[in-house]
Design a protein around this motif. Structure first.
Motif, short mmCIF file in Angstrom:
data_model
loop_
_atom_site.label_atom_id
_atom_site.label_comp_id
_atom_site.label_asym_id
_atom_site.label_seq_id
_atom_site.Cartn_x
_atom_site.Cartn_y
_atom_site.Cartn_z
N TRP A 59 -11.19 -6.66 29.07
CA TRP A 59 -10.69 -5.52 29.84
C TRP A 59 -11.60 -5.26 31.03
O TRP A 59 -11.13 -5.00 32.13
N TRP A 60 -12.90 -5.30 30.78
CA TRP A 60 -13.85 -5.00 31.85
C TRP A 60 -13.71 -6.00 33.00
O TRP A 60 -13.74 -5.64 34.16
N ARG A 61 -13.52 -7.27 32.66
CA ARG A 61 -13.36 -8.30 33.68
C ARG A 61 -12.16 -7.98 34.58
O ARG A 61 -12.22 -8.16 35.79
N LEU A 62 -11.09 -7.48 33.99
CA LEU A 62 -9.92 -7.10 34.79
C LEU A 62 -10.22 -5.87 35.65
O LEU A 62 -9.84 -5.81 36.82
N LEU A 63 -10.86 -4.89 35.06
CA LEU A 63 -11.12 -3.64 35.77
C LEU A 63 -12.01 -3.81 37.01
O LEU A 63 -11.81 -3.15 38.01
N VAL A 64 -13.00 -4.69 36.90
CA VAL A 64 -13.99 -4.79 37.98
C VAL A 64 -13.72 -5.93 38.96
O VAL A 64 -14.49 -6.13 39.88
N ARG A 65 -12.62 -6.66 38.77
CA ARG A 65 -12.34 -7.84 39.60
C ARG A 65 -12.57 -7.59 41.09
O ARG A 65 -13.35 -8.28 41.73
N ASP A 66 -11.89 -6.59 41.64
CA ASP A 66 -11.95 -6.39 43.09
C ASP A 66 -13.33 -5.95 43.57
O ASP A 66 -13.74 -6.30 44.68
N THR A 67 -14.04 -5.23 42.73
CA THR A 67 -15.41 -4.83 43.09
C THR A 67 -16.34 -6.04 43.06
O THR A 67 -17.14 -6.24 43.97
N VAL A 68 -16.21 -6.84 42.02
CA VAL A 68 -17.09 -7.99 41.85
C VAL A 68 -16.90 -9.00 42.99
O VAL A 68 -17.87 -9.56 43.49
N ILE A 69 -15.67 -9.22 43.42
CA ILE A 69 -15.40 -10.24 44.45
C ILE A 69 -15.46 -9.69 45.86
O ILE A 69 -15.28 -10.44 46.82
N TYR A 70 -15.74 -8.41 46.01
CA TYR A 70 -15.72 -7.78 47.34
C TYR A 70 -16.63 -8.48 48.36
O TYR A 70 -16.18 -8.77 49.48
N PRO A 71 -17.88 -8.79 48.04
CA PRO A 71 -18.74 -9.43 49.06
C PRO A 71 -18.17 -10.76 49.57
O PRO A 71 -18.19 -11.03 50.77
N GLU A 72 -17.65 -11.57 48.67
CA GLU A 72 -17.08 -12.86 49.08
C GLU A 72 -15.78 -12.67 49.86
O GLU A 72 -15.49 -13.43 50.79
N THR A 73 -15.02 -11.65 49.52
CA THR A 73 -13.78 -11.36 50.25
C THR A 73 -14.09 -10.97 51.69
O THR A 73 -13.43 -11.46 52.62
N VAL A 74 -15.08 -10.13 51.87
CA VAL A 74 -15.48 -9.72 53.23
C VAL A 74 -16.00 -10.94 54.00
O VAL A 74 -15.65 -11.13 55.17
N ALA A 75 -16.82 -11.75 53.36
CA ALA A 75 -17.36 -12.95 54.03
C ALA A 75 -16.23 -13.88 54.46
O ALA A 75 -16.23 -14.39 55.59
N LEU A 76 -15.26 -14.09 53.59
CA LEU A 76 -14.14 -14.97 53.93
C LEU A 76 -13.29 -14.37 55.04
O LEU A 76 -12.88 -15.08 55.96
N ALA A 77 -13.05 -13.07 55.01
CA ALA A 77 -12.28 -12.42 56.07
C ALA A 77 -12.98 -12.59 57.42
O ALA A 77 -12.33 -12.82 58.45
#
Length: 197
Positions: A59-77
């Motif tokens: 459950w925790w893995r699902l809940l925090v997905r977007d927070t956990v991947i945020y730095p890489e998402t910004v870098a890719l953008a």
């Protein structure tokens, strides 16, 4: 996280299509997250660091997905909005639409650099579907095709990440189904034992 947030705000101020690029980047990084590559160590560590005591890991893995991947998402953008990125992509592909990201080695290398992961090059290069490849294909077509330029930031429904609420619901439904199956098996086993006596 704070550094990524500052980069994101700066990107929104300076790149005209930053919001659209972030949406595409988010879809790409969520697709990577779903792979659960064994070489990936940063995301599981971040998720564990944020977890409250006793939290269910699934459950925790699902809940925090977007927070956990945020730095890489910004870098890719940031990479996707760069004119230099597009020019290198055109140079890499010689203007031909790539059928895998292996035809865009500069892009793949840049993604590994900005995400601070040397290992995904081979995995990303072999990609023959998904939002990043589609973006690269539209990017190669866009200098000569106005319609492709409009589609550069369009995400197909199949590439849109499932909302976390739907992921949690699916997880809960699967748990309830498993619980019912286990109860049915226990009931049958109990009835068989009772009949045997």
């Amino acid at each position: 996280m704070l550094v990524a947030h500052r980069r994101h705000l700066e990107l929104l101020r300076h790149a005209p299509k930053a919001a659209e690029a972030f949406e595409v980047a988010h879809a790409v990084v969520v697709s990577w997250w779903a792979q659960q590559w064994p070489e990936e160590k940063q995301w599981p560590r971040r998720a564990r660091q944020m977890a409250p005591p006793g939290a269910d890991p699934g459950w925790w893995r699902l809940l925090v997905r977007d927070t956990v991947i945020y730095p890489e998402t910004v870098a890719l953008a940031s990479v996707l909005t760069g004119e230099r990125t597009r020019q290198r992509l055109l140079d890499d592909t010689s203007g031909h639409v790539p059928h895998t990201l292996g035809y865009a080695p500069e892009l793949v290398t840049e993604l590994a650099r900005v995400t601070r992961r040397p290992w995904p090059c081979e995995r990303i290069a072999s990609t023959s579907a998904g939002p990043l490849l589609l973006w690269a294909q539209h990017c190669v077509r866009s200098p000569t095709d106005a319609a492709a330029a409009d589609r550069l930031w369009t995400l197909h429904m199949a590439h849109r990440p499932r909302p976390i609420a739907r992921e949690l619901q699916a997880c809960r439904d699967a748990a309830h189904k498993l619980e019912k199956e286990n109860n049915a098996v226990s009931h049958k086993a109990g009835a068989a034992v009772h009949a045997f006596r």
